[in-house]
Design a protein around this motif. Structure first.
Motif, mmCIF file in Angstrom:
data_model
loop_
_atom_site.group_PDB
_atom_site.id
_atom_site.type_symbol
_atom_site.label_atom_id
_atom_site.label_comp_id
_atom_site.label_asym_id
_atom_site.label_seq_id
_atom_site.Cartn_x
_atom_site.Cartn_y
_atom_site.Cartn_z
ATOM 1 N N GLY A 167 -2.342 5.887 9.943
ATOM 2 C CA GLY A 167 -1.203 5.305 9.236
ATOM 3 C C GLY A 167 -1.735 4.047 8.567
ATOM 4 N N PRO A 168 -0.871 3.100 8.174
ATOM 5 C CA PRO A 168 -1.381 1.880 7.549
ATOM 6 C C PRO A 168 -2.301 1.146 8.514
ATOM 7 C CG PRO A 168 0.909 1.602 8.248
ATOM 8 C CD PRO A 168 0.586 3.055 8.392
ATOM 9 N N ASP A 212 -9.320 10.944 -1.305
ATOM 10 C CA ASP A 212 -9.193 9.690 -2.058
ATOM 11 C C ASP A 212 -10.558 9.261 -2.575
ATOM 12 O OD1 ASP A 212 -6.401 9.169 -1.701
ATOM 13 O OD2 ASP A 212 -6.814 8.654 0.391
ATOM 14 N N ILE A 230 1.864 10.513 -5.640
ATOM 15 C CA ILE A 230 2.654 9.698 -4.712
ATOM 16 C C ILE A 230 3.826 9.148 -5.513
ATOM 17 C CG2 ILE A 230 2.642 7.789 -3.069
ATOM 18 C CD1 ILE A 230 -0.294 8.281 -2.637
ATOM 19 N N GLU A 277 -2.967 11.132 8.809
ATOM 20 C CA GLU A 277 -3.898 11.949 9.579
ATOM 21 C C GLU A 277 -4.859 11.074 10.390
ATOM 22 O OE1 GLU A 277 -3.114 12.188 6.471
ATOM 23 O OE2 GLU A 277 -2.900 14.269 5.815
ATOM 24 N N PRO A 281 -1.204 4.271 -5.001
ATOM 25 C CA PRO A 281 -2.204 3.573 -5.828
ATOM 26 C C PRO A 281 -1.563 2.497 -6.696
ATOM 27 C CG PRO A 281 -1.801 5.825 -6.624
ATOM 28 C CD PRO A 281 -1.018 5.665 -5.363
ATOM 29 N N TRP A 282 -2.306 1.441 -6.937
ATOM 30 C CA TRP A 282 -1.843 0.404 -7.876
ATOM 31 C C TRP A 282 -3.059 -0.182 -8.566
ATOM 32 C CZ3 TRP A 282 -0.771 -4.977 -5.422
ATOM 33 C CH2 TRP A 282 -1.311 -5.071 -4.138
ATOM 34 N N ARG A 337 -7.765 10.667 -7.060
ATOM 35 C CA ARG A 337 -7.844 11.644 -5.980
ATOM 36 C C ARG A 337 -8.603 12.860 -6.463
ATOM 37 N NH1 ARG A 337 -5.186 11.652 -1.191
ATOM 38 N NH2 ARG A 337 -5.061 13.917 -1.258
ATOM 39 N N ASP A 391 -3.958 -5.478 -0.484
ATOM 40 C CA ASP A 391 -3.960 -4.022 -0.608
ATOM 41 C C ASP A 391 -4.240 -3.433 0.780
ATOM 42 O OD1 ASP A 391 -4.092 -1.480 -1.592
ATOM 43 O OD2 ASP A 391 -5.853 -1.797 -2.871
ATOM 44 N N PHE A 423 -8.541 2.014 -4.952
ATOM 45 C CA PHE A 423 -8.732 3.459 -5.136
ATOM 46 C C PHE A 423 -8.795 3.866 -6.606
ATOM 47 C CE2 PHE A 423 -8.038 2.965 -0.786
ATOM 48 C CZ PHE A 423 -8.844 3.930 -0.240
ATOM 49 N N GLY A 444 0.842 -1.201 0.000
ATOM 50 C CA GLY A 444 0.000 0.000 0.000
ATOM 51 C C GLY A 444 0.864 1.233 0.000
HETATM 52 O O1 DLL Z 1 0.787 6.120 2.993
HETATM 53 C C1 DLL Z 1 0.139 5.197 5.129
HETATM 54 C C2 DLL Z 1 0.416 3.828 4.617
HETATM 55 C C3 DLL Z 1 1.663 3.262 4.806
HETATM 56 C C4 DLL Z 1 -0.584 3.122 4.000
HETATM 57 C C5 DLL Z 1 1.891 1.973 4.371
HETATM 58 C C6 DLL Z 1 -0.373 1.805 3.563
HETATM 59 C C7 DLL Z 1 0.879 1.245 3.751
HETATM 60 P P1 DLL Z 1 0.408 8.928 3.979
HETATM 61 O O2 DLL Z 1 1.851 9.091 3.672
HETATM 62 O O3 DLL Z 1 -0.236 9.932 4.853
HETATM 63 O O4 DLL Z 1 0.132 7.551 4.659
HETATM 64 O O5 DLL Z 1 -0.350 8.862 2.584
HETATM 65 C C8 DLL Z 1 -1.717 8.651 2.546
HETATM 66 O O6 DLL Z 1 -1.527 7.555 0.400
HETATM 67 O O7 DLL Z 1 -4.478 9.376 1.253
HETATM 68 C C9 DLL Z 1 -3.755 7.687 -0.381
HETATM 69 O O8 DLL Z 1 -3.820 8.733 -1.346
HETATM 70 C C10 DLL Z 1 -2.425 6.959 -0.530
HETATM 71 N N1 DLL Z 1 -2.560 5.530 -0.223
HETATM 72 C C11 DLL Z 1 -2.245 4.889 0.908
HETATM 73 N N2 DLL Z 1 -2.518 3.564 0.789
HETATM 74 C C12 DLL Z 1 -3.040 3.394 -0.461
HETATM 75 C C13 DLL Z 1 -3.541 2.274 -1.187
HETATM 76 C C14 DLL Z 1 0.414 6.312 4.131
HETATM 77 N N3 DLL Z 1 -3.541 1.036 -0.683
HETATM 78 C C15 DLL Z 1 -2.197 8.601 1.122
HETATM 79 N N4 DLL Z 1 -4.023 2.495 -2.434
HETATM 80 C C16 DLL Z 1 -3.666 8.257 1.022
HETATM 81 C C17 DLL Z 1 -4.044 3.725 -2.968
HETATM 82 C C18 DLL Z 1 -3.073 4.652 -1.094
HETATM 83 N N5 DLL Z 1 -3.575 4.815 -2.344
#
Ligand code: DLL
Length: 432
Positions: free
Chosen positions: A240-241, A300, A330, A237, A212-213, A324, A231, A321, A209
């Motif tokens: 996190g994951p 998103d 990203i 905010e 996007p993929w 945006r 996924d 997803f 994750g």
């Molecule tokens: O990306 C948290 C994270 C870390 C998620 C590891 C999954 C794995 P941020 O850096 O704040 O946090 O970015 C959040 O990334 O609003 C989406 O636009 C995008 N995003 C995160 N996961 C996905 C996903 C982390 N599985 C932003 N598919 C979010 C598509 C994703 N977009």
């Protein structure tokens, strides 16, 4: 299922009752502990007692990334700093980062949610998991790490940056699971293929994750590595994951909706769209203490399905997803706003405000090029002068984004001028 206990097997009515009770408590909590929300509610003539259940959520105000920026760094925290035990940060829209804070209880719930996601991906205490998200201010590394420890797996905290070491340890430690961005996993698969070592892998599952993929990338990863790829979604905010993840049926991402209440809204009218229709995902954190957020606009785009899944879980599922609402990119897992590039370039008097960001993917690694026009009075044919300027621009942009771009300086008046909204981004990756 131990990481879900009864919660995810609740009926929809039971879940709604739990969400309602938690929302009522949350609204009272933020009203009394966060001046920002108290003022927002007062402006709307709302008292905490007006919120009687989840059906009243639409009465509440929204929160945006700009609100976090305007209250930088700790202005939205609901507890004294002495109760915050960790902070993380992600990109803001311009110069300032978005800072998030967690109490001890927030971290426990975060680990619990990530553990649930890992359980959906069939990770258990018998697994060896490499966490190859970045460790540090980014939530990916530490978030996945503590969830994996909670489940009892053997965690290898790889972080990012050394693929050779990662592939060597993957084989030597007989890693059965990996958590990283999907593009990085494809890159890893190519490196292993080049070394002729794909056949030696013990990997069975991946939790991908942070970016996007497409479904095609998902299938490529599964086929090349002969694994299940899951996924996982989240954002700093909100936590996190671990906000949502898909199970082996791959029919959408199960939301941890006892902690994060999802709404899907039309981003223009900000009213709910019917289940199954694409709209903007908006979250309310139902249990957070440090940084509780009401109706946070993630920007998103996804849709929601509240029917039970074939896996038996009854939690709502959001689809892969679809894009945006804003212009956030990203790149190598790092969130980038064109406005950050613009703000950084404004510090360099030698260049004009005309720039183009070109993003591509080479060997499954993202590349970033910034094309920028030099101002006529600074224009020179002298190579040394241009090289110096190039270094200066590269420096300010890498400081601003945390990514090293390739900078291409072009002559004055050469970038295409647009008649309407300027086109600042060319993204050749086709991620949605
Ligand atoms: O990306 C948290 C994270 C870390 C998620 C590891 C999954 C794995 P941020 O850096 O704040 O946090 O970015 C959040 O990334 O609003 C989406 O636009 C995008 N995003 C995160 N996961 C996905 C996903 C982390 N599985 C932003 N598919 C979010 C598509 C994703 N977009």
């Amino acid at each position: 299922m131990i990481w879900n206990e009864k919660k995810e097997c609740m009926s929809r009515d039971e879940m709604t009752a739990l969400q309602s009770a938690r929302l009522v408590k949350l609204v009272d909590y933020v009203y009394h502990n966060v001046e920002f929300y108290r003022k927002k509610m007062q402006n709307l003539g709302l008292l905490p007692s007006d919120i009687k259940g989840i059906e009243d959520i639409s009465k509440l105000p929204f929160t945006t990334k700009d609100d976090l920026r305007d209250n930088y760094p700790f202005g939205l925290f609901a507890v004294p700093q002495s109760q915050i035990v960790r902070v993380h940060a992600s990109s803001g829209t311009t110069g300032k980062a978005t800072v998030v804070g967690y109490t001890r209880k927030d971290l426990d719930i975060w680990s619990e949610c990530v553990a649930r996601c890992l359980a959906m991906a069939d990770v258990s205490k018998n697994d060896v998991i490499q966490v190859a998200y970045g460790y540090g201010l980014f939530t990916g590394g530490l978030g996945a790490h503590y969830g994996a420890e909670k489940i009892g797996a053997m965690v290898v905290p790889m972080s990012t940056g050394n693929t050779k070491k990662l592939t060597t340890m993957m084989l030597d430690f007989k890693a059965t699971a990996i958590a990283c961005t999907p593009s990085y996993l494809l890159h890893i698969s190519e490196v292993l293929a080049e070394e002729g070592k794909l056949g030696e892998l013990k990997l069975k599952t991946a939790i991908c994750g942070a970016e996007p993929w497409t479904e095609k990338m998902h299938q490529d990863i599964e086929r090349r590595l002969n694994i299940h790829a899951h996924d996982i979604y989240g954002l700093s905010e909100i936590m996190g994951p671990g906000v949502a993840c898909d199970c082996i049926y791959n029919k959408g991402l199960h939301v941890c909706e006892d902690h994060f209440y999802p709404e899907i809204l039309n981003s223009d009218t900000l009213t709910a769209v019917p289940d199954g229709e694409v709209g903007e995902l908006v979250f309310t954190t139902l249990t957070k203490e440090g940084l509780p957020l009401i109706r946070y606009r993630t920007k998103d785009l996804t849709s929601i399905d509240r029917t039970p899944c074939e896996c038996g879980r009854t939690s709502a599922r959001i689809s892969r997803f679809k894009g945006r609402v804003d212009d956030m990119l990203i790149i190598r897992g790092v969130n980038v706003f064109p406005s950050q590039v613009e703000a950084a370039l404004a510090e360099v008097p030698e260049v004009s405000p005309h720039y183009v960001i070109v993003v591509d993917r080479v060997n499954n690694l993202d590349t970033l090029e910034i094309q920028v026009e030099v101002n006529p009075e600074y224009f020179t044919d002298e190579i040394r002068g241009l090289e110096k300027l190039n270094k200066k621009i590269t420096h300010v942009i890498s400081q601003a984004l945390g990514l090293n771009p390739k900078v291409k300086i072009v002559e004055p008046q050469t970038l295409v001028r647009s008649q309407g909204k300027a086109v600042h981004v060319i993204d050749n990756r086709k991620l949605y």
